[in-house]
Design an enzyme around this catalytic site. Structure first.
Site, mmCIF file in Angstrom:
data_model
loop_
_atom_site.group_PDB
_atom_site.id
_atom_site.type_symbol
_atom_site.label_atom_id
_atom_site.label_comp_id
_atom_site.label_asym_id
_atom_site.label_seq_id
_atom_site.Cartn_x
_atom_site.Cartn_y
_atom_site.Cartn_z
ATOM 1 N N HIS A 20 -18.281 55.245 32.558
ATOM 2 C CA HIS A 20 -19.681 55.724 32.007
ATOM 3 C C HIS A 20 -19.052 56.298 30.661
ATOM 4 O O HIS A 20 -18.078 57.197 30.517
ATOM 5 C CB HIS A 20 -19.848 56.917 33.170
ATOM 6 C CG HIS A 20 -21.398 57.688 32.577
ATOM 7 N ND1 HIS A 20 -21.233 59.156 32.355
ATOM 8 C CD2 HIS A 20 -22.238 57.504 31.717
ATOM 9 C CE1 HIS A 20 -22.358 59.799 32.389
ATOM 10 N NE2 HIS A 20 -23.297 58.808 32.021
ATOM 11 N N ASP A 28 -24.327 41.977 13.962
ATOM 12 C CA ASP A 28 -24.276 40.834 13.090
ATOM 13 C C ASP A 28 -23.509 40.496 12.369
ATOM 14 O O ASP A 28 -22.308 40.798 12.918
ATOM 15 C CB ASP A 28 -25.821 41.155 11.947
ATOM 16 C CG ASP A 28 -25.264 42.616 10.856
ATOM 17 O OD1 ASP A 28 -24.300 42.488 10.875
ATOM 18 O OD2 ASP A 28 -26.729 43.234 10.459
ATOM 19 N N HIS A 96 -26.391 54.352 8.182
ATOM 20 C CA HIS A 96 -25.771 53.059 7.983
ATOM 21 C C HIS A 96 -24.593 53.131 7.807
ATOM 22 O O HIS A 96 -23.425 52.665 8.760
ATOM 23 C CB HIS A 96 -26.661 51.985 7.246
ATOM 24 C CG HIS A 96 -25.365 50.999 7.193
ATOM 25 N ND1 HIS A 96 -25.773 50.051 8.683
ATOM 26 C CD2 HIS A 96 -24.881 49.894 6.421
ATOM 27 C CE1 HIS A 96 -24.933 48.422 8.856
ATOM 28 N NE2 HIS A 96 -24.270 48.237 7.477
ATOM 29 N N TYR A 118 -29.397 45.043 9.306
ATOM 30 C CA TYR A 118 -29.629 46.024 10.269
ATOM 31 C C TYR A 118 -29.306 45.527 11.495
ATOM 32 O O TYR A 118 -29.688 46.357 12.513
ATOM 33 C CB TYR A 118 -30.005 47.499 10.183
ATOM 34 C CG TYR A 118 -29.777 47.429 8.491
ATOM 35 C CD1 TYR A 118 -28.741 48.685 7.726
ATOM 36 C CD2 TYR A 118 -30.897 47.366 7.246
ATOM 37 C CE1 TYR A 118 -28.541 48.990 6.526
ATOM 38 C CE2 TYR A 118 -31.172 47.412 6.019
ATOM 39 C CZ TYR A 118 -29.760 48.589 5.576
ATOM 40 O OH TYR A 118 -29.164 48.738 4.535
ATOM 41 N N ALA A 119 -29.208 44.581 11.875
ATOM 42 C CA ALA A 119 -28.798 43.883 13.268
ATOM 43 C C ALA A 119 -27.480 44.553 14.084
ATOM 44 O O ALA A 119 -26.834 43.536 14.429
ATOM 45 C CB ALA A 119 -29.398 42.608 13.935
ATOM 46 N N ASN A 120 -27.767 45.836 14.243
ATOM 47 C CA ASN A 120 -26.892 46.429 14.597
ATOM 48 C C ASN A 120 -26.351 47.475 15.854
ATOM 49 O O ASN A 120 -28.180 48.251 15.495
ATOM 50 C CB ASN A 120 -25.130 46.805 13.948
ATOM 51 C CG ASN A 120 -25.630 45.696 12.428
ATOM 52 O OD1 ASN A 120 -24.423 44.890 13.075
ATOM 53 N ND2 ASN A 120 -25.755 46.387 11.696
#
EC number: 5.4.99.62
Length: 129
Positions: A20, A28, A96, A118-120
């Site tokens: 947890h 990316d 970012h 920004y595919a993170n």
């Protein structure tokens, strides 16, 4: 042999050790990886595997209570931003630059072949009860 779920040995083993509030990153192919954070590099060509493919597989196998995205995704990758808004729980946004700093806290990073901006995402683990 496993019947379903994550088949990648390294991923399956690392998922089994998460608790947890632990965090992981799906990245990316351009996100810098901190030197002291393990990286499971699944990329094999530009675009493959895609960010969304890996996110779907991870969300099917892992309890996630919250997510962190870069603020820039809203304008620089609006289509993905909308998809993630409809998919992820409790999203917070940071710059970012701050996102890259936060990746240092991850237990590991899954690197995809994704090439869209920004595919993170940082995913925080929940509990099954």
């Amino acid at each position: 042999m496993k019947k379903h779920g994550i088949l990648n040995r390294e991923l399956a083993g690392r998922f089994a050790k998460l608790g947890h509030t632990d965090q992981i990153v799906i990245a990316d192919c351009g996100l810098p990886i901190p030197d002291d954070v393990p990286c499971i590099d699944l990329s094999y060509k530009l675009g493959e595997p895609s960010f969304l493919t890996m996110l779907e597989v991870v969300l099917d196998d892992l309890v996630v209570e919250s997510a962190v995205l870069a603020e820039e995704i809203k304008t620089k990758n609006a289509e993905l931003s909308k998809t993630l808004t409809n998919t992820l729980p409790n999203i917070s946004y940071v710059s970012h630059e701050e996102f890259k700093r936060l990746t240092k806290n991850a237990k590991f990073i899954i690197r995809t072949g994704e090439t869209t901006p920004y595919a993170n995402v940082i995913l925080q683990c929940g509990v099954i009860f």
